[in-house]
Motif scaffolding. Structure first.
Motif, PDB file in Angstrom:
ATOM      1  N   ASN A   1       0.955  -1.287  -0.168  1.00  0.00           N
ATOM      2  CA  ASN A   1      -0.130   0.011  -0.040  1.00  0.00           C
ATOM      3  C   ASN A   1       0.802   1.285  -0.149  1.00  0.00           C
ATOM      4  N   GLY A   2       1.802   1.339   1.039  1.00  0.00           N
ATOM      5  CA  GLY A   2       2.784   2.394   0.924  1.00  0.00           C
ATOM      6  C   GLY A   2       3.413   2.805  -0.384  1.00  0.00           C
ATOM      7  N   GLY A   3       3.834   1.610  -1.103  1.00  0.00           N
ATOM      8  CA  GLY A   3       4.986   1.602  -1.971  1.00  0.00           C
ATOM      9  C   GLY A   3       3.945   2.080  -3.375  1.00  0.00           C
ATOM     10  N   MET A   4       2.998   1.506  -3.551  1.00  0.00           N
ATOM     11  CA  MET A   4       1.971   1.723  -4.568  1.00  0.00           C
ATOM     12  C   MET A   4       1.340   3.322  -4.406  1.00  0.00           C
ATOM     13  N   ILE A   5       1.053   3.648  -3.456  1.00  0.00           N
ATOM     14  CA  ILE A   5       0.698   5.275  -3.159  1.00  0.00           C
ATOM     15  C   ILE A   5       1.838   6.177  -3.510  1.00  0.00           C
ATOM     16  N   SER A   6       2.886   5.851  -2.924  1.00  0.00           N
ATOM     17  CA  SER A   6       4.274   6.791  -3.046  1.00  0.00           C
ATOM     18  C   SER A   6       4.581   6.717  -4.509  1.00  0.00           C
ATOM     19  N   GLY A   7       4.590   5.488  -5.036  1.00  0.00           N
ATOM     20  CA  GLY A   7       5.109   5.169  -6.549  1.00  0.00           C
ATOM     21  C   GLY A   7       4.090   5.934  -7.491  1.00  0.00           C
TER      22      GLY A   7
ATOM     23  N   ALA B   1      -5.230   4.011   3.320  1.00  0.00           N
ATOM     24  CA  ALA B   1      -4.899   4.654   4.724  1.00  0.00           C
ATOM     25  C   ALA B   1      -5.780   3.520   5.811  1.00  0.00           C
ATOM     26  N   GLY B   2      -7.006   3.078   5.310  1.00  0.00           N
ATOM     27  CA  GLY B   2      -7.730   2.182   6.359  1.00  0.00           C
ATOM     28  C   GLY B   2      -6.877   1.069   6.511  1.00  0.00           C
ATOM     29  N   VAL B   3      -6.389   0.249   5.475  1.00  0.00           N
ATOM     30  CA  VAL B   3      -5.411  -0.728   5.432  1.00  0.00           C
ATOM     31  C   VAL B   3      -4.400  -0.665   6.247  1.00  0.00           C
ATOM     32  N   LEU B   4      -3.696   0.544   5.934  1.00  0.00           N
ATOM     33  CA  LEU B   4      -2.150   0.665   6.947  1.00  0.00           C
ATOM     34  C   LEU B   4      -2.735   0.870   8.487  1.00  0.00           C
ATOM     35  N   VAL B   5      -3.852   1.655   8.905  1.00  0.00           N
ATOM     36  CA  VAL B   5      -3.959   1.742   9.978  1.00  0.00           C
ATOM     37  C   VAL B   5      -4.048   0.751  10.736  1.00  0.00           C
ATOM     38  N   THR B   6      -5.096  -0.257  10.284  1.00  0.00           N
ATOM     39  CA  THR B   6      -5.321  -1.429  10.887  1.00  0.00           C
ATOM     40  C   THR B   6      -4.648  -2.544  10.970  1.00  0.00           C
ATOM     41  N   SER B   7      -3.822  -2.640   9.820  1.00  0.00           N
ATOM     42  CA  SER B   7      -2.766  -3.750   9.837  1.00  0.00           C
ATOM     43  C   SER B   7      -1.732  -3.768  10.895  1.00  0.00           C
ATOM     44  N   ARG B   8      -1.282  -2.656  11.146  1.00  0.00           N
ATOM     45  CA  ARG B   8      -0.059  -2.546  12.124  1.00  0.00           C
ATOM     46  C   ARG B   8      -0.681  -2.706  13.678  1.00  0.00           C
ATOM     47  N   ILE B   9      -1.826  -2.482  13.948  1.00  0.00           N
ATOM     48  CA  ILE B   9      -2.519  -2.645  15.408  1.00  0.00           C
ATOM     49  C   ILE B   9      -2.901  -4.059  15.107  1.00  0.00           C
TER      50      ILE B   9
ATOM     51  N   GLY C   1     -11.262  -0.270   3.905  1.00  0.00           N
ATOM     52  CA  GLY C   1      -9.924  -0.578   3.957  1.00  0.00           C
ATOM     53  C   GLY C   1      -9.553  -0.987   5.437  1.00  0.00           C
ATOM     54  N   LEU C   2     -10.345  -0.458   6.449  1.00  0.00           N
ATOM     55  CA  LEU C   2      -9.892  -0.741   7.819  1.00  0.00           C
ATOM     56  C   LEU C   2     -10.355  -2.282   8.111  1.00  0.00           C
ATOM     57  N   ALA C   3     -11.343  -2.462   7.430  1.00  0.00           N
ATOM     58  CA  ALA C   3     -11.739  -4.085   7.353  1.00  0.00           C
ATOM     59  C   ALA C   3     -10.709  -5.079   6.704  1.00  0.00           C
ATOM     60  N   HIS C   4     -10.110  -4.655   5.591  1.00  0.00           N
ATOM     61  CA  HIS C   4      -9.186  -5.374   4.789  1.00  0.00           C
ATOM     62  C   HIS C   4      -7.950  -5.553   5.668  1.00  0.00           C
ATOM     63  N   GLY C   5      -7.795  -4.545   6.687  1.00  0.00           N
ATOM     64  CA  GLY C   5      -6.543  -4.405   7.461  1.00  0.00           C
ATOM     65  C   GLY C   5      -6.828  -5.760   8.630  1.00  0.00           C
ATOM     66  N   PHE C   6      -8.029  -6.012   8.799  1.00  0.00           N
ATOM     67  CA  PHE C   6      -8.080  -7.157   9.561  1.00  0.00           C
ATOM     68  C   PHE C   6      -7.900  -8.415   8.789  1.00  0.00           C
ATOM     69  N   ILE C   7      -7.813  -8.489   7.692  1.00  0.00           N
ATOM     70  CA  ILE C   7      -7.540  -9.680   6.869  1.00  0.00           C
ATOM     71  C   ILE C   7      -6.284  -9.977   6.325  1.00  0.00           C
TER      72      ILE C   7
END
Length: 818
Positions: free
Chosen positions: A536-542, A659-667, A725-731
């Motif tokens: 997610n970070g690489g795709m957004i930044s790139g 952003a939702g994926v990144l927020v929940t993935s770490r937590i 995105g938050l939900a996909h961070g759970f997966i």
């Protein structure tokens, strides 16, 4: 002392690179946006010249007999510094009339189509190395008869942007000096809190620089947006003042109200145009205000042109004063005969335009933030490793941090191409004698090569080691991207894209295998979160930075840059990534782990005897990937485009998903490693996904428009994307841990089963757009279709949680070798 100095210097260099990147993207965004403001202003000025010409042609007279081109254009040239010359050419390209500043020779460079030329803008833009040329079509009642063009020097636009960014160099230097003092005199006292204080101080410095860049951009943008109104005011005052210089009075004029109305109609951003004498309205685009005292509006920016000798006028809040320097008759200079022109533009309109352009920088700010976070994390890991005397890189956290940049940069390489690659491939397909639809095949072969590489790459990692796999992947990706520079043949490009796909697949499996071998049981999910962040970070930044750089570097320049990143990645892996040994597996897993060396199809049959694996991949894994590609990436942009959303708005709405994926993935990854409850986490991920999709689909509900809440539909859409995105961070990360803990993973090995899972979940990637496309077609492209998909996802989640896990049936010896 020397160690403290070197420590301070290394931290300062990383901060300097991050802040310089932030300044660069801000400067690049200004160069991308500001010329558009200038061209809009020149179009408005061009309409001032073209309207009398069109009126003349409407009478059936020929273009070459138009009288007074020089008197018509001279006031504009005198009042507008950004215009060097104005000309009129016929349909054959011959110059019929021309005029230039100070009667200088008109330059005639070779012009080419410009990136800034946009459909529906009412003008076209061409550029040479030194000039922009803005062209407006001139038509009679029946046909186009010529083109009116204005020449604008490039250096004028560049100088304004540089002048706005000069103060930022002082802010840049001040931040570095203060940060150096802080680190040198207090850094050695932080001890166990080093990571925390480095993160806080680094983030604060980055945010201060970000605020300075944003303020600079807002000032530049506001000046550009208001510049059109200012130029129109000056142009109008020039035309009227020429007559006043002859000793005429305002009452001697006829048709001024028509001229004011034309100005207002040709420039819809302008809310009114008025002429006052001694504070009373003589002419106004709103006829009902004639004869009344002129009232300044607090919700408007006003431009005032005084038709008299220049004097100092007091500044007023919310008003901009523009003065005309003329030689008027003595009786016109007296205070009791003061004549002024007023032009107003609503503040709300200006602020909305500033926000539209400034929010584009926010995307770049986020992209720069990902890069800065990557630099900071790597630096902190080195610092802590040295402080602990762990320079041999055996510390688990340190080794996981070292692998973060690999996947991030590999995705960043491909992300750089996202904004232009579809159009680039379409042009290549057409040039090779094929249809535009064949461009999609170049993407298909990339993903097919990527998917087919996963299992063989895993076998290679088991047999030869992860480090060699990573090096081979980075080399193939770099070589493949570099070969894209000279190639113009469609079929050759297809071979190159296969090469790139193989390289990217090897890098992915290499990172995954490295994490599985390095991470302990307590950190497996956090290790998987590295892949989530990297993607997610690489795709957004790139994609954000690539869209900015392609204006200057063009497509081939981006390919070269991506190839250089691949070379850096190869150096990084060879220099800093050690080979890792295999973690000890259970004794009963050893015979089955050799299954991966046999036939993959037989191994897949073994996996499908494990009901836990089957229900996970069918009800959660494939469904989630199909939702990502079919709904988030394919369906939603299609629906939003049909609803009239701008392309940049569609991209920015998608960012809420990432952003939702990144927020929940770490937590969530930390929670899973601590609690080990993956099944319930996956269940709530599916329920959240369904809820997000239902909210997105509600944007097609007619009743939503009846609510008296402004921008409610957009708010519901963004909420749905964020929840999805938050939900996909759970997966995304927990499902890897869940698969690695299935009974089949105990027998075949976690790395083998995870690789096959990654291969099988690509079914969702491929099937998602096809299924969603068919559903939208059956439902007449209604957004409510997305809500029905969300309901299906919720049902799948319920089936997943209520169904028994089961155990794998016995595996006959050698089943995968048959």
């Amino acid at each position: 002392m020397n160690a403290r100095f070197m420590n301070t210097l290394s931290i300062l260099m990383v901060l300097a690179v991050s802040l310089a990147l932030l300044m660069y993207v801000g400067y690049g965004e200004a160069h991308k946006t500001c010329p558009g403001f200038q061209f809009d202003k020149l179009r408005a000025l061009g309409e001032v010249v073209s309207n009398p010409i069109r009126t003349f042609l409407g009478a059936g007279l020929p273009l070459n007999q138009f009288p007074g081109f020089a008197p018509l254009t001279t006031p504009l040239l005198e009042s507008e510094d950004s215009v060097t010359a104005i000309g009129l050419t016929d349909q054959s390209g011959h110059i019929v009339f021309s005029n230039s500043k100070n009667r200088e020779d008109i330059p005639a460079p070779e012009f080419r189509p410009s990136f800034f030329s946009k459909k529906g803008s009412g003008y076209t833009v061409e550029e040479s190395d030194t000039f922009y040329r803005i062209s407006l079509r001139i038509s009679s009642k029946f046909e186009d008869v010529g083109v009116l063009w204005l020449l604008c020097p490039k250096h004028g636009i560049d100088d304004k942007i540089r002048a706005g960014f000069y103060p930022l160099t002082g802010v840049f230097a001040a931040i570095l000096i203060l940060y150096a003092v802080l680190i040198f005199f207090t850094g050695h006292r932080w001890g166990e809190n080093t990571r925390r204080w480095l993160t806080i101080s680094y983030t604060f410095s980055f945010m201060v620089m970000s605020a300075a860049v944003i303020c600079t951009l807002i000032n530049i943008y506001s000046d550009g947006i208001l510049g059109k109104t200012r130029a129109l005011t000056d142009s109008l005052s020039q035309r009227i003042s020429k007559a006043l210089e002859l000793g005429l009075d305002i009452s001697d004029f006829s048709g001024l109200d028509n001229i004011f109305r034309e100005y207002r109609e040709n420039n819809p951003d302008t809310s009114f145009v008025a002429l006052t004498r001694n504070g009373r309205i003589e002419i106004h685009t709103d006829q009902t205000l004639r004869g009344l005292p002129f009232q300044h509006s607090s919700d408007h920016f006003e431009y005032r042109a005084d038709l008299r000798e220049k004097t100092e006028l007091p500044a007023r809040t919310g008003a901009y004063t523009l003065e005309y320097v003329g030689r008027l008759p003595e009786h016109m200079i007296r205070q009791e005969n003061r004549v002024e022109i007023h032009v107003g533009i609503p503040k709300k309109l200006v602020y909305s335009k500033i926000w539209r352009d400034a929010k584009n920088f926010i995307v770049l700010f986020v992209a720069s933030g990902f890069m800065a976070a990557l630099f900071l994390n790597l630096l902190v890991s080195f610092q802590l490793s040295k402080a602990a005397g762990d320079g041999n890189s055996t510390h688990e956290d340190f080794r996981l941090d070292m692998v973060r940049p690999i996947f991030f940069l590999s995705i960043f390489m491909e992300g750089l191409n996202v904004s232009f690659l579809p159009r680039y491939f379409q042009d290549m397909a057409v040039a090779s004698g094929l249809g535009t639809g064949m461009a999609s095949a170049l993407f298909t072969v990339f993903f097919a090569a990527y998917a087919l590489t996963l299992v063989p790459a895993c076998r290679y990692a088991e047999a030869r080691g992860v480090r060699k796999l990573l090096m081979a992947g980075s080399l193939l990706a770099a070589v493949g991207t570099f070969l894209m520079v000279p190639v113009e043949n469609y079929y050759a490009m297809a071979v190159i894209r296969i090469l790139c796909g193989i390289g990217q697949g090897m890098l992915f499996i290499g990172v995954q295998s490295y994490i599985l071998k390095v991470a302990s049981q307590k950190k497996k999910t956090q290790g998987a979160a590295i892949i989530v962040f990297g993607y997610n970070g690489g795709m957004i930044s790139g994609s954000a930075i690539g869209a900015l750089l392609v204006i200057e570097l063009q497509a081939r320049g981006i390919f070269i840059l991506a190839a250089l990143i691949g070379v850096f990645l190869l150096w990084y892996i060879r220099t800093l990534i050690p080979e890792v040994g295999r973690r000890t597996a259970p004794e009963d897993a050893a015979p089955a782990q050799t299954a991966l060396k046999g036939r993959v199809a037989a191994c897949v049959r073994v996996l499908f005897r494990d009901f836990n694996f089957v229900k996970t991949i069918l009800l959660v894994g494939i469904t989630t990937k199909a939702t990502l590609t079919g709904v988030a990436i394919f369906g939603i942009p299609l629906l939003l485009d049909a609803q009239g959303y701008a392309r940049e708005d569609i991209g920015q709405i998608f960012m809420f998903y990432a952003a939702g994926v990144l927020v929940t993935s770490r937590i969530v990854s930390r929670a899973v490693d601590r609690l080990g409850k993956t099944e319930m986490i996956l269940f709530w991920g599916t329920q959240g996904s369904g809820l997000g999709l239902i909210l997105i689909g509600l944007t097609g509900w007619a009743g939503l428009a009846d609510f008296p809440v402004p921008h409610l539909k957009t708010a519901v859409l963004i909420s749905g994307m964020l929840i999805l995105g938050l939900a996909h961070g759970f997966i995304n990360a927990p499902i890897v841990t869940h698969i690695a803990n299935t009974p089949s993973a105990d027998r075949l090995g976690a790395a083998s089963v995870t690789s096959i899972y990654r291969f099988l979940e690509r079914i969702g990637h491929v099937a998602g757009p096809v299924v969603v496309s068919q559903l939208l077609s059956l439902n007449h492209r209604s957004p409510v279709t997305i809500s029905w998909i969300g309901l299906a996802v919720i049902i799948f989640g319920l089936l997943f949680i209520i169904s028994p896990s089961g155990r794998i049936s016995s595996v006959p010896d050698g089943v995968c070798h048959r």
